[in-house]
Design a protein around this motif. Structure first.
Motif, mmCIF file in Angstrom:
data_model
loop_
_atom_site.group_PDB
_atom_site.id
_atom_site.type_symbol
_atom_site.label_atom_id
_atom_site.label_comp_id
_atom_site.label_asym_id
_atom_site.label_seq_id
_atom_site.Cartn_x
_atom_site.Cartn_y
_atom_site.Cartn_z
ATOM 1 N N SER A 223 -21.787 -9.841 -24.903
ATOM 2 C CA SER A 223 -20.854 -10.830 -24.374
ATOM 3 C C SER A 223 -21.534 -11.651 -23.278
ATOM 4 N N GLY A 224 -21.316 -12.965 -23.312
ATOM 5 C CA GLY A 224 -21.865 -13.834 -22.280
ATOM 6 C C GLY A 224 -23.257 -14.346 -22.545
ATOM 7 N N GLY A 226 -24.039 -16.661 -24.846
ATOM 8 C CA GLY A 226 -24.036 -18.046 -25.314
ATOM 9 C C GLY A 226 -23.785 -18.200 -26.800
ATOM 10 N N ASN A 409 -24.328 -11.003 -18.524
ATOM 11 C CA ASN A 409 -25.251 -12.049 -18.964
ATOM 12 C C ASN A 409 -24.997 -13.390 -18.269
ATOM 13 N N ARG A 411 -22.677 -15.622 -18.443
ATOM 14 C CA ARG A 411 -21.326 -15.844 -17.918
ATOM 15 C C ARG A 411 -21.188 -15.197 -16.537
ATOM 16 N N GLU A 412 -21.741 -14.002 -16.374
ATOM 17 C CA GLU A 412 -21.680 -13.324 -15.074
ATOM 18 C C GLU A 412 -22.486 -14.088 -14.034
ATOM 19 N N GLU A 414 -23.190 -17.267 -13.981
ATOM 20 C CA GLU A 414 -22.482 -18.502 -13.645
ATOM 21 C C GLU A 414 -21.358 -18.243 -12.649
ATOM 22 N N ASN A 415 -20.612 -17.162 -12.864
ATOM 23 C CA ASN A 415 -19.522 -16.825 -11.944
ATOM 24 C C ASN A 415 -20.052 -16.501 -10.545
#
Length: 507
Positions: A223-224, A226, A409, A411-412, A414-415
């Motif tokens: 997950s995360g 892309g 990944n 997404r993490e 970016e957050n």
């Protein structure tokens, strides 16, 4: 005496091989090759020239014992002077005394008119064609010694040719990667993949290959990583780009609603079905349907999905009419479908129907060289949104980012960066602005997982920091770490690091 000379030659060749092996910056390493050659042979000056075939000109690529100003003057046409003759004919030339040789131009101006030196020039060949020349000056010598020098230089020239080939292949790969990126960007939305790691380049190559086809694609990865962006890129690079791109997360809906979402329903099909509703397949007709987390589908729904993939037809829930569709399916999952097939949780025939063209999306921990590029991208993205400019990350914070395993990944990441951009008051991202679980010391924060994994993270952190400090200069970074440049190159390949990303970033 002969044995001693042969041992010296072997030492020279071994050292040159070490310099050229894994060299990523050819110019810097060729300078070192000439320096080592001079040290072992006592030659006064050495020059490597390469041919620019487009302009028919020969220019100095690397030199020893010649100033930069003199190097800039060392340009020749094919057939001009001794170097030009060697490149033109592909045969070595030995000049015992340059003072009495009319072909010798002394264009660099480094030799005095009274300096009696011998000059040896040998061609550098690749695939049977001449691509340059290797030349050297030495004090006036007997013909036998000059013949030995010519033989040695010819061997060195063959090693240089292999290094040039490697550089050309590297440049060809970079140009191909840029061509693929450009082709995908021209057809895709502004948001695109960020990074230059080998793993990402491999994914981009696969996406560019499969996008123009109608093949079903299965995106695999955590997950995360892309997967949705990859699906969008496939659609944008296909002939279907002008038609709908429809998405459905199979894990976001309960089993009772997923069939209605996929195939639509007729009025009165179930409580609450007050009218006819088209499903995602009909909405995507002519375009692409992205089914995320396909591994979460119930077995009963898998049967109906298999039929659509095979026959390109279906019935709405509660309906009798058969609908034909022309839809390309791109599926994605973070689960191990092969294991699910063995466990009886996923239909084998559907798995084979989906697994036509699998693409493995690498996790961020396997793309460490891309982390700082992604950080810069997110700094610009979220800094622009809230009006903050000139944002930067301190080395201490960057070390923590590199040591983190990133289970979520990209997404993490970016957050984490979005949160830090909001919190910073002076445009500087320091360790205290990162999440609490990342604020341990750089070394301790990497101590999780197995011992080899933790050691790899720590080693990667040291190497990345050294490259950052020395602006991508491999030699200086290796020296600072107390390792050879060859070992440095091997470690960089292992961790997917490219010195050029550090050079661009700090330029």
């Amino acid at each position: 005496m002969q044995v001693r000379n042969e041992v010296k030659e072997l030492r020279l060749l071994f050292e040159v091989l070490q310099i050229l092996d894994g060299a990523s910056d050819l110019s810097d390493n060729l300078d070192t090759v000439l320096e080592v050659m001079a040290k072992h042979t006592g030659m006064m000056r050495g020059v490597i020239t390469l041919l620019d075939e487009r302009h028919g000109e020969i220019a100095i690529e690397a030199a020893y014992g010649i100033s930069p100003e003199a190097q800039s003057r060392g340009r020749y046409k094919i057939g001009e002077g001794i170097t030009g003759k060697v490149v033109e004919n592909g045969k070595p030339l030995v000049i015992p005394n340059v003072l009495v040789e009319p072909l010798f131009l002394n264009r660099t101006g480094t030799r005095s008119r009274k300096e009696a030196v011998s000059f040896i020039c040998v061609p550098i060949k690749m695939d049977g064609r001449v691509i340059g020349a290797l030349s050297a000056d030495r004090l006036f010598a007997e013909s036998e010694a000059l013949e030995e020098d010519m033989r040695l230089l010819s061997v060195l020239a063959s090693l240089v040719a292999k290094a040039v080939r490697n550089r050309q292949e590297h440049h060809r790969m970079l140009e191909e990667n840029q061509r693929l990126l450009k082709a995908l960007r021209e057809q895709s939305r502004p948001e695109m993949f960020v990074g230059a790691s080998p793993g990402l380049r491999a994914v981009l190559t696969q996406l560019a290959q499969v996008a123009p086809t109608s093949a079903t694609v299965l995106l695999l990865g955590e997950s995360g990583t892309g997967k949705e962006l990859a699906a969008n890129t496939i659609h944008a690079g296909s002939p279907r780009a002008g038609h709908p791109f429809i998405k459905l997360n199979c894990a976001a809906l309960p089993e009772g609603l997923i069939e209605s979402e996929l195939f639509g329903h007729e009025k009165g099909a179930f409580t609450g079905a007050v009218g006819v509703r088209k499903g995602r397949f009909e909405a995507a007709d002519g375009g692409t349907l992205f089914l995320d987390e396909i591994g979460e589908l119930a077995v009963s729904t898998q049967v109906k999905l298999l039929r659509v993939l095979q026959e390109r037809e279906f019935e709405r829930v509660g309906g009798m009419e058969t609908h034909k569709v022309d839809v390309r399916v791109v599926a994605a999952t973070s689960r191990n479908l092969e294991q699910m097939v063995r466990d009886g949780l996923f239909r084998r025939d559907l798995y084979y129907r989906l697994n036509v063209f699998p693409v493995h999306m690498p996790p961020l921990r396997e793309r460490p060289g891309d982390i700082h590029l992604l950080v810069e991208n997110f700094l610009e993205k979220y800094g622009h949104k809230i009006g903050k400019r000139g944002l930067r990350v301190t080395p201490e914070a960057e070390a923590l980012l590199l040591a983190h395993p990133w289970p979520g990944n990209i997404r993490e990441l970016e957050n984490v960066i979005e949160r830090a951009v909001i919190l910073t008051t002076d445009g500087v991202i320091r360790p205290n602005l990162l999440p609490p679980n990342m604020q341990a010391s750089g070394a301790l924060s990497s101590l999780h997982g197995t011992l080899p994994e933790a050691l790899d993270r720590l080693e990667r952190q040291f190497i990345t920091e050294a490259l950052r400090k020395h602006h991508g200069n491999m030699g200086r970074a290796a020296e600072a770490l107390g390792i050879s440049e060859r070992v440095m190159g091997l470690r960089m390949r292992k961790f997917g690091l490219d010195y050029k990303t550090f050079r661009r970033r700090n330029a």
